[in-house]
Structure formats: C-alpha cells, structure tokens
Design an enzyme around this catalytic site. Structure first.
Site, short mmCIF file in Angstrom:
data_model
loop_
_atom_site.label_atom_id
_atom_site.label_comp_id
_atom_site.label_asym_id
_atom_site.label_seq_id
_atom_site.Cartn_x
_atom_site.Cartn_y
_atom_site.Cartn_z
CG ASP A 213 -1.90 1.05 1.31
OD1 ASP A 213 -2.83 0.99 0.50
OD2 ASP A 213 -1.77 1.97 2.15
CD GLU A 269 15.48 -12.68 5.57
OE1 GLU A 269 14.66 -13.13 6.39
OE2 GLU A 269 16.06 -11.58 5.73
#
Ligand code: NOJ
Length: 553
Positions: A213, A269
């Site tokens: 957002d 990751e």
C-alpha cells in the site's frame, strides 16, 4: 457451485507471478459467512471454487488485521493479529491452505507506510518527546512564534494538509494520507527492523507475496522542502499532484527505491516458492519503474500502472499506452494491467454500461503482456452504486462532505469510495446472496442485482462472466499469451483497431481489437479464431467493438 479443478499447473516455477492472473477481493464486500452483514475470511474460503473455476490463480485480499476500521483496515492497530469481524488466525491459516490446495496463490495487502493513530506504537510516540518510541513517527516543530504553523506546505494524497498538531508534544505529526494514519519513520532503524519482522511473520505463514500500500510515500525529503505548485486541482493517474501542488518532496524519494531493494532481500529469505512484491504508486512510468530496478539492484517485481484507468477507450490511446508500458517495462520487467480497484470507479460504469466494451477490455487485459488485476464483481459488470457523499462511510467521503454533490455526480471518478465497494452480487435472493436475509448488508446493493448476478450469468453462455471464464482459460493454456513476447502490430493499428502479436517458440497469435462502433475489415484474413468477444464472429470482418485472437501459425 462445485467446480472442476483449476486447469493451470501450479506455478512452482520462480516466474509464476509473471504469468498469473489476479482477482482482487475487497473482503468486507465479498461474502458474509458469519451473518453480520460484512464479508469475512470464511466467506472467501466458501467462494474459492468460484475463483478457481474462472481460472484465476492469485487472490489479493484487502487488509484484515486489527484496525479501528476508520479506513476499513488500511489503518492498522496490530499487524500480527486478525480483526475479529473477519475471523481469527486459525481461519487465516485455513484460508492459505485452501488456496494452496487449489494450486492458487494468496497476496496479502501490506500497509508499511503508516499505522493507525490507535496503534500502541503511535500512542506511545505521541505521549512525549522522549519516550522509547518518540522517533518512530515523523514529528516536527511548527513554525511561527507560537509554533502552531505547519513545518511546510505539504499536502497529503487524500487532499488534506499533511501535518496535524499534537498539543501533548507541541509538535506536528506527518501523514501521507488521512490524519489518523500517521507515517512511520523509516529513517529510524528500529522501525525498519520491526516492519521487516512483520513481513517475515506473514511470509512464514505462507503468503505468496504482498501488495504494498502507498509505497510511494515511504520516505520524505529529509530537509522538508516545500512542494512546488501545480496546475491541477484533482488527482491524476499520470503524476502525483493534488490541490494545485506537486507532491514531489513527500513522495517518490530516491531512498524509497533503495528501500524496495532492501525489502526484496528480506522477502527472498523465503524463496521456496518465490514470493512476489507489487507496489502501489502513482507517478510517471520512468520514475516508478525504479521501484523494480534501480542502480543495478532488483526491487519490487511489479508496480501498478494506473494510467490505464483514465486512458480514453480509443485504439490510438491504447496503442500509446502499450508503447509507454513496453518502453519503460521491457522484459524481464513486467507491466501491470489495472482498470479498477477499491478506490476507483467501476469499469462498467466508466464504459457507460456497455457490455461489449467490457468484453473487449477484458480481452485486452488478459491477452497483453503484463499481469492482469481484476476487481471483484467486474467479471459480471457490477456497476457503481450512487451513494451521496454525505452518507459515505468512507473516510475520504467524510473528509470531502463539503464538495457539492452535483460536481461529484458529473465526475468520471468517485469521491465516495463506498460506491465501488458494494456487496458482491451472487444471485437473486433478497441480499443478492451476499449475506442472509435477516441482516442488513453494510453497504447498499446495486438495485439491478436481479439482472446482474453470478448465478444468472453462469447459465448464459454469452454473458460477460462466461467470456471472462473463456479468456482466462485461453490465457492459462496458451504460453504465447501468458509468457510470450509482445509486439505492437503497427502495420495493422489504425484509428479504429488496436492490434498486437504474441509469440512463443513457433506459435504466433494476433490480437485484434476493434475499438470503434463501426464494423471493419479483418486485417489478417482467414486465420483460425482462438476466441472472439462476439458470438458468430465473421471471418472477413470485425463487428463493432469486437475483439478476437487469431492463430497465425
Ligand atoms: C491506498 C489504498 O488503496 C486506499 O484504499 C487506502 O485508503 C490508502 N492507500 C491508505 O492506506
């Protein structure tokens, strides 16, 4: 609504997101399973087969973590727990599992830029100038002898002044959107770490990526320089301007692009399967593409390109749009194809209620190079529901109550966002099947729901809904469309027709879109029609507003 399994293979390949199709669910309005007139997570679970059957692969769901709901979830008071009106954590985990079991993906709406002013972090930060969280938000002394003049002239994207005075601290607080959504201070390393841990939390839960957002607002000019004037009053899809101000110094800073690269690292990751980052930003393409690739570093995977929303429905304008997208997002970058969302007018209403145009637009969206994002209900032509500003539950509408209604009615865009967030129209039952008869839906239904609903269109082979189903399936099963090269067919394009080629290996398709109200000669001759927006398409000519895909080889 039992359905066959989604025919597309699970996108286990690292490029799944480039080939995918995204269905955007505004959670409050999709399906109410717990009987309170508000959509919820269980409601999404119950309607997943509908989406799988249409052939969608990715679902993006608006925010459902703890929030006072003043901006319906875009004002978060706790990032790690679920708002009770939508469900709870075990239900969310079930949602992820149900989505994955259908070989689909889930994209989580993440609000990194700001929290709610009811978040504990903010309450602590606002309480004094020397508490442990004092520097977690953006605070500045005011100007003038009494310090009550804002630090600079910045406007927020919602049109209001960007600074709010807090007597407790005798300082101003900065917000990029509405005053109850204070911006976090990403120059404070503790904030960054806390928010990166939020990212890890949800990735660990199995979400396949994030819609970020208002990522354009993540940093501001450290020197707080004034913004220059602009000639525009209303917001534009081309540049970040509002109320005669160019928001150059509080949006789209160089550090914002560097932040995208850092976020990439954190997200990577979790690389099995690969997770996707899609940013929300207005602004010129040459600037916002830097979110994806900047200074040799990879950042977000894609960025919304809102210019498409306000591009006039004309062949020449769409050709220019494609040229711009291809110029700034050449492979391996991927453009996005967005025509509506929970902040904007409904597609069908912008197209004057014309279903043929809506089919043509869908054909364009699902056959172009790029990631198509469609907004719940657009597949059945759900219209904008007129709701006067003064009745708006939307915080933006509340803030603009002073705007005369006749001006709003004349505009092609909406100011009261309730108008595009009304309940999904499932069937002809009293509340259109959105919620039980005994409860009032949180927003009014479109009046014509007995004519426009999923059940009715499912049984009509020529409905908009069934066209969506066909074109999505064609895209899913045709590599030329979901990963092929694209070339604008400048030899064919003219004032009426937009055309482009899609190629993968030795397979080549032409997409022909007659965007005019008169019939035109088929420019490519007698080739095999893979799909047409029109029933009984004729080989030699394209009917008014007909779009088709033809196999050239
Ligand atoms: C953009 C979202 O799309 C909108 O709905 C929200 O109100 C603002 N960001 C603030 O979070």
């Amino acid at each position: 609504m039992k359905s066959p399994a989604n025919p597309s293979p699970i996108r286990s390949d690292p490029n799944w997101w480039k080939k995918t199709t995204v269905y955007h669910i505004y959670l409050r309005s999709f399906y109410d399973a717990n009987g309170d007139g508000i959509g919820d997570i269980q409601g999404v679970i119950e309607r997943l087969d509908y989406l799988a059957d249409l052939g969608y692969e990715t679902v993006w769901i608006s925010p459902f973590t703890q929030s006072p709901q003043r901006d319906f979830g875009y004002d978060i008071s706790d990032y790690l727990s679920i708002s009770a009106q939508y469900g709870d954590m075990p239900l969310f985990e079930k949602l992820v599992q149900e989505i994955h079991s259908r070989k689909m993906k889930i994209v989580f709406d993440l609000v990194l830029n700001h929290t709610s002013d009811e978040h504990d972090w903010f309450k602590e930060s606002a309480s004094s100038r020397d508490n442990p969280k004092a520097d977690w938000y953006i605070w500045k002394d005011g100007k003038g002898r009494d310090g009550r003049r804002p630090p600079n002239n910045w406007r927020a994207m919602a049109g209001n002044r960007a600074w709010t005075y807090y007597p407790g601290r005798k300082q101003f607080n900065y917000t990029a959107f509405l005053p109850f959504q204070p911006d976090l201070n990403y120059r404070n390393p503790e904030v960054k770490q806390a928010m990166f841990d939020v990212v890890r939390f949800w990735l660990y839960k199995g979400v396949d990526g994030f819609r970020l957002d208002i990522i354009s607002a993540i940093y501001e000019d450290p020197e707080l320089r004034h913004n220059p004037p602009s000639l525009r009053l209303t917001p534009s899809d081309k540049a970040l301007t509002i109320f005669f101000q160019n928001l150059k110094n509080n949006f789209l800073q160089t550090e914002s692009f560097e932040f995208a690269a850092e976020l990439r690292k954190v997200t990577d990751e979790f690389d099995n399967p690969k997770r996707v980052l899609i940013g929300e930003s207005h602004g010129e393409e040459e600037l916002i593409r830097r979110f994806c690739h900047d200074n040799g570093k990879r950042g977000l995977d894609a960025i919304f390109l809102f210019k498409a929303i306000s591009t006039p429905f004309k062949a020449e304008n769409y050709r220019q749009l494609l040229e711009t997208f291809e110029k700034h997002f050449p492979p391996p970058l991927v453009p996005t194809l967005v025509f509506a969302n929970h902040d904007r007018n409904r597609v069908i209403s912008r197209l004057g209620g014309n279903i043929e145009k809506a089919k043509l637009l869908a054909l364009f969206q699902f056959t172009c190079r790029g990631i198509p994002f469609t907004y719940y209900g657009d597949e059945i032509g759900m219209p904008r529901v007129r709701i006067p500003l003064k009745q708006g539950q939307d915080a933006l509408a509340m803030q603009h109550r002073w705007v005369p209604q006749f001006l709003v009615d004349r505009s092609k865009e909406i100011l009261n966002r309730d108008e595009c967030r009304t309940p999904m129209l499932w069937d002809e039952k009293p509340n259109a099947g959105f919620c039980s008869d005994s409860v009032k839906p949180w927003l009014p239904l479109a009046e014509n729901f007995r004519e426009i609903n999923v059940a009715k269109q499912s049984s009509d082979p020529y409905s908009l809904l069934n066209f969506y189903r066909r074109v999505i399936r064609l895209r899913n099963t045709t590599p030329a469309l979901n990963e092929g090269q694209m070339e604008i067919a400048n030899d064919i394009c003219n004032k009426k027709v937009l055309a482009y080629y899609r190629t993968f290996g030795n397979k080549r398709l032409a997409v022909l879109l007659n965007m005019s109200e008169s019939a035109v000669k088929n420019p490519v001759g007698h080739d095999e029609i893979a799909i047409s927006t029109h029933h009984g398409a004729e080989t030699h000519r394209l009917q008014p507003f007909e779009g088709r895909v033809v196999r050239l080889q």
